[in-house]
Each structure stands twice: as structure tokens, then as C-alpha cells.
Design an enzyme around this catalytic site. Sequence first.
Site, PDB file in Angstrom:
ATOM      1  N   ARG A  45     -25.094   1.116  21.983  1.00 41.59           N
ATOM      2  CA  ARG A  45     -25.818   1.951  20.894  1.00 41.59           C
ATOM      3  C   ARG A  45     -25.012   3.007  20.891  1.00 41.59           C
ATOM      4  O   ARG A  45     -23.701   3.081  21.222  1.00 41.59           O
ATOM      5  CB  ARG A  45     -27.402   2.455  21.648  1.00 41.59           C
ATOM      6  CG  ARG A  45     -27.181   2.679  23.134  1.00 41.59           C
ATOM      7  CD  ARG A  45     -26.342   3.602  23.777  1.00 41.59           C
ATOM      8  NE  ARG A  45     -26.758   4.927  22.768  1.00 41.59           N
ATOM      9  CZ  ARG A  45     -25.824   5.924  22.972  1.00 41.59           C
ATOM     10  NH1 ARG A  45     -24.689   5.742  23.722  1.00 41.59           N
ATOM     11  NH2 ARG A  45     -25.764   7.060  22.217  1.00 41.59           N
ATOM     12  N   GLY A  46     -25.392   3.899  19.778  1.00 40.81           N
ATOM     13  CA  GLY A  46     -24.086   5.094  19.359  1.00 40.81           C
ATOM     14  C   GLY A  46     -23.533   4.553  18.002  1.00 40.81           C
ATOM     15  O   GLY A  46     -23.128   3.397  18.030  1.00 40.81           O
ATOM     16  N   GLN A 195     -30.611   8.769  26.716  1.00 37.94           N
ATOM     17  CA  GLN A 195     -29.093   8.916  26.613  1.00 37.94           C
ATOM     18  C   GLN A 195     -28.418   9.818  27.272  1.00 37.94           C
ATOM     19  O   GLN A 195     -27.235   9.613  27.600  1.00 37.94           O
ATOM     20  CB  GLN A 195     -28.705   8.609  25.141  1.00 37.94           C
ATOM     21  CG  GLN A 195     -29.307   7.635  24.648  1.00 37.94           C
ATOM     22  CD  GLN A 195     -30.524   7.579  23.677  1.00 37.94           C
ATOM     23  OE1 GLN A 195     -31.550   8.330  24.321  1.00 37.94           O
ATOM     24  NE2 GLN A 195     -30.695   6.677  22.667  1.00 37.94           N
ATOM     25  N   ASP A 236     -25.381   9.970  13.259  1.00 35.85           N
ATOM     26  CA  ASP A 236     -25.491   8.429  12.826  1.00 35.85           C
ATOM     27  C   ASP A 236     -25.106   8.269  11.301  1.00 35.85           C
ATOM     28  O   ASP A 236     -24.879   7.199  10.998  1.00 35.85           O
ATOM     29  CB  ASP A 236     -26.856   8.033  13.113  1.00 35.85           C
ATOM     30  CG  ASP A 236     -26.967   7.956  14.692  1.00 35.85           C
ATOM     31  OD1 ASP A 236     -27.059   8.835  15.327  1.00 35.85           O
ATOM     32  OD2 ASP A 236     -26.857   6.722  15.236  1.00 35.85           O
TER      33      ASP A 236
HETATM   34  O1  MRU Z   1     -30.120   5.395  19.371  1.00 31.15           O
HETATM   35  P1  MRU Z   1     -28.713   5.698  19.846  1.00 31.15           P
HETATM   36  O2  MRU Z   1     -28.689   5.702  21.312  1.00 31.15           O
HETATM   37  O3  MRU Z   1     -27.970   4.706  19.334  1.00 31.15           O
HETATM   38  O4  MRU Z   1     -28.426   7.094  18.983  1.00 31.15           O
HETATM   39  C1  MRU Z   1     -27.253   7.429  19.311  1.00 31.15           C
HETATM   40  C2  MRU Z   1     -27.255   8.944  18.484  1.00 31.15           C
HETATM   41  O5  MRU Z   1     -27.881   9.380  17.988  1.00 31.15           O
HETATM   42  C3  MRU Z   1     -25.628   9.480  18.587  1.00 31.15           C
HETATM   43  O6  MRU Z   1     -25.599  11.137  18.857  1.00 31.15           O
HETATM   44  C4  MRU Z   1     -24.842   9.167  17.504  1.00 31.15           C
HETATM   45  O7  MRU Z   1     -24.791   7.766  17.209  1.00 31.15           O
HETATM   46  C5  MRU Z   1     -23.399   9.594  17.525  1.00 31.15           C
HETATM   47  S1  MRU Z   1     -22.448   8.589  18.764  1.00 31.15           S
HETATM   48  C6  MRU Z   1     -20.993   9.063  18.597  1.00 31.15           C
END
Ligand code: MRU
Length: 349
Positions: A45-46, A195, A236
Amino acid sequence: MIKTIIWKNNTAVLIDQNALPIAEKYIACKSYKEVISAIKNLTVRGAPAIGVAAAMGAALGALRLPSLPPEEFRQKYFAICDEIAKARPTARNLFWALERMKKCFDRTKHSSQRDLVKELVNEARRICSEDIEINRQMGKYGSPLLADGDSILTHCNAGALATAGYGTALGVIRAAKEQGKKLHVYVDETRPVLQGARLTAWELKKEKISFTLITDNMAGFLMRQGKVDKIIVGADRIAANGDTANKIGTYSLAVLACAHRIPFYVAAPQSTIDVSLKTGATIPIEERKNEEVTHFKGVRNAPAGTKVYNPAFDVTPAQFITAIITEKGILTKPYRTSIAFTHKGEKLS
Ligand code: MRU
């Protein structure tokens, strides 16, 4: 160094982010379908890490296809890319990486299927290694914004685990620490998937960066107490006007930061910026399953039948963002102008 995702023996090897911080386990994806599941269930994820995984998924898809006539091969490969694109809707990097994997195909389409597949694997590996370099560049540009002795609040995980390595928001913090600055990080636990508590705290502990974990609803009180000097988060998807989608809860932090006159920074690669969207109003926001809110590790914490709303992201209007840190430099307001400057050649919506 934390290895979030690597290509090894024609498999995509991912650190299992659902198992952290209890166990450090790795999952080897042999097929693109396994990569799709890993993206959907948050094993990976991220935004940038999702992009890298998607590229590797596309390469795996091509690798496992039988020998086919060129047009049929292209059709099947593009269909695989389109299927991967449906894994999650918000992170721009997913679509950016797949577009790049399609372009790579078309550039190389006159080669034999064997050479084409080889090139697709190389392209996925390049997307992976370039991501680490991009994060280091962001660290170089962003670290001067952090002063020795600063206390910084961050949300979700925008670290090595959210990228191929080093991180975006945490990369800037890492870079400042590498320059000898003493920093303290306040980590929002980041409900409902935690997270912050599970991943950012794990990374910071591993890196020996001083941190304190707080629940999300404590952030305002900390700001009021003068305990937060700066806020830095990842993204994102960023629209052409700078509106930024990031993990749910980011918007509240930005408004609080504005009320307390605390600088609010977003760190993200250029691949997160979606110039086809005029504003953040049209960024697709993923809604995830109710159980993320009603349960924790399978244990119910709300009455059966409770109605739930579970958006995974929110959109912070550009006006609340002090600056956007990218690998090309620091973008400031008006973002439409600074984004147009760093996205020369692309048509802004
Ligand atoms: O649902 P996730 O864990 O994929 O969400 C991740 C985020 O919101 C992060 O802050 C974003 O992707 C930036 S990661 C460098």
C-alpha cells in the site's frame, strides 16, 4: 534498508504490510492476479509502492502469457494492465505506472515476444529503482524546510514501506536526520487501518528516529500546546490546482495547522500529480469495507448492524498546503502555475 518490493527470480517479492509490526514476512507474487490481491488487501500500500507493484504485475502478466501472434499478445497484455488498474481507485501512481508499462510495450512491439517481455521486466525494475532515487531527491529538496530541534507531525505511512524505499514524507525526515538534525516525530495512529501505529512507528523505531505515537484525535490538542512545529504528509493524487487526496484525516490536520499557523507540507513525486483533473473535486475516493471500522483484528467493537461510512482518503484544498515537495523542487502557490512549470509539455485541465 527496508525492502518493500523487489523483483527476484521472475516474481514480485513484497513485504507483508498486514503482518507488520508483529512479523516481518515476505510474499512472493508469481502472477498478476496475486499482485492485484496484494494491492486490494493492503499487503502492499502507499501510492508509489502500489505503482511499482502494478508495473511488476504487468510484467508478470506478460511473462506468463503463452506464445501468441503479435496483435493478440498486445490485446491480452493491455487487458491485464486494465485489470490491474481496477485494484484501487485513488492513487494516481497506479495508473501512471500502467500507462508507462503500456508505452514501453508499444515502443518495443517490433521485437520478438521474448525480447518484449524482457524489456517489460526491465521497465518494471526501472520504475522500482527510479522511485528510490526520486525519494532521495525529494529528501534533498525538502530537508532544508526542517530545522534542528523541530517536532514534526505525520499521518498514515509515507515512508519506505509506501514506496520502493526511503519514503516521501518520511524520506524528507530521513534526509534531515542524515544531515545531523535532531528531530522528533509525532505519529498519528491513523484509524481505521493504523498505518501510523503499525508501519510508521515500525520504520522510525528501526531507523532510530525519536517518535511519539498519538491517536488521531489528539493532534489538535498537541498543536494548541505548541508541540508541533511542522506537519508533513504524503499524497495519493494531486490535482492540477494543488488539491491533494491523502489518507483520511489529512484534511482535518491541514485545517488545524492553518488555525495554529503551523506549516503544512505535502511530499509527493511528480507521478502523483494528475494534471487531467482541474481540482480535487473529481478525485475518486475509495470506500473500504465496514469491518475496518466495526472490527479490530476480527473482534467486533460496534453493535451488529451498525451503519458505517468508510472513505479511505480525503481531499485537502490547496489553500491549506504551505508547499508541495517533489523531486523537481518545492512547488508553491499558485500551484497551477508551479505545476504547469514542472509538467511542461503536458496539457493541464
Ligand atoms: O490506504 P493506503 O495505506 O494505501 O494509503 C496511503 C496513504 O494515504 C499515503 O499517505 C500516500 O499513499 C502517500 S505514500 C508515500
